[in-house]
Motif scaffolding. Structure first.
Motif, PDB file in Angstrom:
ATOM      1  N   HIS A 104     -41.608 131.964  38.751  1.00  0.00           N
ATOM      2  CA  HIS A 104     -41.697 130.661  39.427  1.00  0.00           C
ATOM      3  C   HIS A 104     -43.029 130.027  39.020  1.00  0.00           C
ATOM      4  O   HIS A 104     -44.090 130.533  39.389  1.00  0.00           O
ATOM      5  CB  HIS A 104     -41.634 130.889  40.946  1.00  0.00           C
ATOM      6  CG  HIS A 104     -41.577 129.632  41.742  1.00  0.00           C
ATOM      7  ND1 HIS A 104     -41.503 129.625  43.118  1.00  0.00           N
ATOM      8  CD2 HIS A 104     -41.566 128.330  41.363  1.00  0.00           C
ATOM      9  CE1 HIS A 104     -41.468 128.376  43.553  1.00  0.00           C
ATOM     10  NE2 HIS A 104     -41.508 127.570  42.503  1.00  0.00           N
ATOM     11  N   VAL A 105     -42.953 128.961  38.239  1.00  0.00           N
ATOM     12  CA  VAL A 105     -44.166 128.278  37.766  1.00  0.00           C
ATOM     13  C   VAL A 105     -44.055 126.807  38.123  1.00  0.00           C
ATOM     14  O   VAL A 105     -43.120 126.131  37.670  1.00  0.00           O
ATOM     15  CB  VAL A 105     -44.340 128.419  36.232  1.00  0.00           C
ATOM     16  CG1 VAL A 105     -45.697 127.845  35.818  1.00  0.00           C
ATOM     17  CG2 VAL A 105     -44.227 129.870  35.797  1.00  0.00           C
ATOM     18  N   GLY A 106     -44.991 126.312  38.906  1.00  0.00           N
ATOM     19  CA  GLY A 106     -44.914 124.919  39.353  1.00  0.00           C
ATOM     20  C   GLY A 106     -43.621 124.714  40.128  1.00  0.00           C
ATOM     21  O   GLY A 106     -43.307 125.476  41.038  1.00  0.00           O
ATOM     22  N   ASP A 107     -42.841 123.702  39.711  1.00  0.00           N
ATOM     23  CA  ASP A 107     -41.567 123.443  40.393  1.00  0.00           C
ATOM     24  C   ASP A 107     -40.401 124.118  39.695  1.00  0.00           C
ATOM     25  O   ASP A 107     -39.249 123.874  40.040  1.00  0.00           O
ATOM     26  CB  ASP A 107     -41.272 121.925  40.401  1.00  0.00           C
ATOM     27  CG  ASP A 107     -42.270 121.194  41.257  1.00  0.00           C
ATOM     28  OD1 ASP A 107     -42.851 121.843  42.150  1.00  0.00           O
ATOM     29  OD2 ASP A 107     -42.481 119.988  41.024  1.00  0.00           O
ATOM     30  N   GLU A 108     -40.689 124.925  38.682  1.00  0.00           N
ATOM     31  CA  GLU A 108     -39.601 125.455  37.863  1.00  0.00           C
ATOM     32  C   GLU A 108     -39.480 126.972  37.932  1.00  0.00           C
ATOM     33  O   GLU A 108     -40.439 127.673  38.213  1.00  0.00           O
ATOM     34  CB  GLU A 108     -39.816 125.050  36.401  1.00  0.00           C
ATOM     35  CG  GLU A 108     -39.715 123.568  36.159  1.00  0.00           C
ATOM     36  CD  GLU A 108     -39.952 123.231  34.707  1.00  0.00           C
ATOM     37  OE1 GLU A 108     -38.978 122.932  34.007  1.00  0.00           O
ATOM     38  OE2 GLU A 108     -41.117 123.292  34.275  1.00  0.00           O
ATOM     39  N   PHE A 109     -38.260 127.432  37.620  1.00  0.00           N
ATOM     40  CA  PHE A 109     -37.997 128.861  37.516  1.00  0.00           C
ATOM     41  C   PHE A 109     -37.598 129.173  36.072  1.00  0.00           C
ATOM     42  O   PHE A 109     -36.939 128.362  35.409  1.00  0.00           O
ATOM     43  CB  PHE A 109     -36.876 129.286  38.468  1.00  0.00           C
ATOM     44  CG  PHE A 109     -37.277 129.238  39.921  1.00  0.00           C
ATOM     45  CD1 PHE A 109     -37.696 130.387  40.583  1.00  0.00           C
ATOM     46  CD2 PHE A 109     -37.244 128.042  40.622  1.00  0.00           C
ATOM     47  CE1 PHE A 109     -38.079 130.351  41.917  1.00  0.00           C
ATOM     48  CE2 PHE A 109     -37.626 127.988  41.957  1.00  0.00           C
ATOM     49  CZ  PHE A 109     -38.041 129.139  42.599  1.00  0.00           C
TER      50      PHE A 109
END
Ligand code: SF4
Ligand code: FES
Length: 218
Positions: free
Chosen positions: A144-149
């Motif tokens: 999970h990085v920022g708003d993304e997976f």
């Protein structure tokens, strides 16, 4: 009731306890018996580590009261959600009416040649973290990085270290064993011929889905 389990507990003990309990709720074990045994084996490992049979496909919050909701079988806490997808999150249990549990193992949409498998709730994996999930027989790490997976193979190409237990630095996961680094967006690493496979990921209605190719072994 769950405190009856201890280090001598076997997979058969779990089955004996759980089958009548979930039957009263309208569920049964998945018809994929090998998959059932794999999930229960994971639960026994968690029992040995924590003293309780927490769900292998959820992340514990370390708040004992909150974590009661993910002691297996967690069906009473998620009746509506599970009824909608006809199985529990992990797929260990399926609705009584379902005849083929393998077909149900995560199939929500079927883009050509692949299936979207729900793996966990997006809120269960804090930003900046990565975790291992089992999708059929595949071991996948989801970051999970920022708003993304992002999803990539869980297996480090150096000596099979578990990338899902690695450390995140922005889009890079660092293998916990000897520090090889992989970009979670495309699986690339600085080491020659050692990139790892990546998988498409989607988040829908707060749930994370990973898309895997359909193969006869899945
Ligand atoms: S999701 Fe399935 S395997 Fe996980 S705790 Fe709930 S019932 Fe058990
Ligand atoms: S196993 Fe991953 S760096 Fe050695």
């Amino acid at each position: 009731m769950r405190h009856m389990f201890n280090e001598g507990t076997s997979i058969d003990d779990l089955k004996e306890f759980m089958a009548p309990f979930v039957a009263r709720l309208g569920y049964k074990f998945n018809t994929e018996t090998e998959f059932v045994d794999e999930v229960l084996e994971s639960e026994l490992e968690i029992l040995a580590q924590t003293g309780d049979i927490y769900c292998p496909c959820r992340i514990r919050s370390e708040d004992p009261k909150e974590d009661l909701k993910i002691v297996c079988p967690c069906i009473p806490f998620y009746r509506d959600e599970f009824a909608a997808i006809k199985k529990c999150w992990c797929g260990l249990f399926i609705l009584n009416e379902v005849e083929d549990g393998e077909e149900l193992l995560g199939v929500i949409e079927t883009p050509e040649g692949s299936v979207d498998v729900p793996v966990f709730l997006a809120n269960d994996l804090p930003e900046g973290q990565i975790r291992h999930v089992k999708v059929g027989k595949k071991d996948i790490a989801i970051a999970h990085v920022g708003d993304e997976f992002f999803a990539l193979s869980n297996v480090c190409r150096h000596a099979f270290g578990p990338l899902g237990e690695g450390f995140m630095e922005e889009h890079v996961v660092i293998c916990p064993w000897h520090g090889w680094r992989y970009d979670v967006r495309d699986g690339t690493t600085d080491h020659p011929n050692a990139d790892v496979k990546t998988y498409p990921v989607a988040v829908r209605d707060g749930e994370v889905f990973v898309s895997v190719e359909v193969k006869p072994s899945y």
